[in-house]
Design a protein around this motif. Structure first.
Motif, mmCIF file in Angstrom:
data_model
loop_
_atom_site.group_PDB
_atom_site.id
_atom_site.type_symbol
_atom_site.label_atom_id
_atom_site.label_comp_id
_atom_site.label_asym_id
_atom_site.label_seq_id
_atom_site.Cartn_x
_atom_site.Cartn_y
_atom_site.Cartn_z
ATOM 1 N N UNK A 144 0.589 -1.076 0.051
ATOM 2 C CA UNK A 144 0.096 -0.059 -0.031
ATOM 3 C C UNK A 144 0.815 1.381 0.020
ATOM 4 N N UNK A 145 0.317 2.395 -0.629
ATOM 5 C CA UNK A 145 1.219 3.468 -0.431
ATOM 6 C C UNK A 145 1.178 4.008 0.990
ATOM 7 N N UNK A 146 1.829 4.813 1.480
ATOM 8 C CA UNK A 146 1.942 5.200 2.764
ATOM 9 C C UNK A 146 0.918 5.900 3.393
ATOM 10 N N UNK A 147 0.168 6.811 2.645
ATOM 11 C CA UNK A 147 -1.221 7.407 3.199
ATOM 12 C C UNK A 147 -2.070 6.137 3.549
ATOM 13 N N UNK A 148 -2.382 5.195 2.731
ATOM 14 C CA UNK A 148 -3.050 4.181 2.565
ATOM 15 C C UNK A 148 -2.912 3.282 3.760
ATOM 16 N N UNK A 149 -1.706 3.082 4.109
ATOM 17 C CA UNK A 149 -0.906 2.294 5.292
ATOM 18 C C UNK A 149 -1.451 2.817 6.561
ATOM 19 N N UNK A 150 -1.233 4.125 6.674
ATOM 20 C CA UNK A 150 -1.485 5.007 7.702
ATOM 21 C C UNK A 150 -2.924 5.104 7.898
ATOM 22 N N UNK A 151 -3.762 4.836 6.903
ATOM 23 C CA UNK A 151 -5.296 4.561 7.462
ATOM 24 C C UNK A 151 -5.624 3.412 7.970
ATOM 25 N N UNK A 152 -5.195 2.307 7.103
ATOM 26 C CA UNK A 152 -5.526 0.777 7.316
ATOM 27 C C UNK A 152 -3.996 0.193 7.231
ATOM 28 N N UNK A 153 -3.315 -0.042 8.290
ATOM 29 C CA UNK A 153 -2.047 -0.814 8.426
ATOM 30 C C UNK A 153 -2.400 -2.130 8.120
ATOM 31 N N UNK A 154 -1.440 -2.980 7.516
ATOM 32 C CA UNK A 154 -1.204 -4.470 7.145
ATOM 33 C C UNK A 154 -0.589 -4.972 8.174
ATOM 34 N N UNK A 155 0.273 -4.299 9.118
ATOM 35 C CA UNK A 155 0.924 -4.934 10.128
ATOM 36 C C UNK A 155 0.124 -5.201 11.374
ATOM 37 N N UNK A 156 0.222 -6.230 12.124
ATOM 38 C CA UNK A 156 -0.353 -6.335 13.435
ATOM 39 C C UNK A 156 -0.098 -5.267 14.301
#
Length: 148
Positions: free
Chosen positions: A107-119
């Motif tokens: 994911x792009x950084x902005x999307x990762x900060x909305x919904x992270x993929x790491x536990x």
């Protein structure tokens, strides 16, 4: 044979759940907003007068944007060495996060900060979600860091 395999799988799953739960609890207990554990080295103290003539000490950051990372508890775990921002060492240095997050997390950084993929980050973000404005500012600051 199947009984041993079942027991091994159950032990593995319980171990994973205990590990994730412990990590989540650790990060939640450190996410109290108290920044005294790992204060950045690039701060100065300013004394101000209160109405009772007592000295009140206020901490002021020397680096533009650093307060954004402090306010959102990013520096509890992360540093941003390319911006001269020191913080925790539990998480990775965020200097190249703008470039690396998409390859690492899909994911792009902005999307990762909305919904992270790491536990770990899922637990942190769900407990303290970023505002849209803060998320955009963080992405902008991390883009600047990755360009250095």
């Amino acid at each position: 044979m199947w009984e041993n395999l079942k027991n091994g799988i159950i032990i593995f799953l319980v171990s994973v759940l205990v590990g994730l739960g412990s990590g989540y609890l650790f990060y939640q207990s450190n996410d109290t907003g108290d920044q005294t554990a790992t204060p950045p080295n690039n701060e100065e103290q300013i004394a101000t007068e209160t109405e009772n003539n007592e000295e009140n000490v206020e901490t002021v950051s020397n680096l533009p944007g650093e307060e954004l990372f402090v306010a959102n508890s990013c520096l509890n775990c992360h540093s941003i060495s390319k911006l001269g921002i020191e913080g925790g060492v539990t998480g990775p240095d965020l200097s190249d996060a703008y470039k690396n997050v998409e390859d690492k997390h899909g994911k792009k950084l902005e999307d990762f900060l909305k919904e992270p993929t790491s536990a770990v980050m899922s637990g942190v973000i769900s407990g303290n979600p970023l505002t849209d404005d803060d998320r955009l500012k963080i992405v902008e600051m991390l883009k600047k860091a990755s360009d250095k």
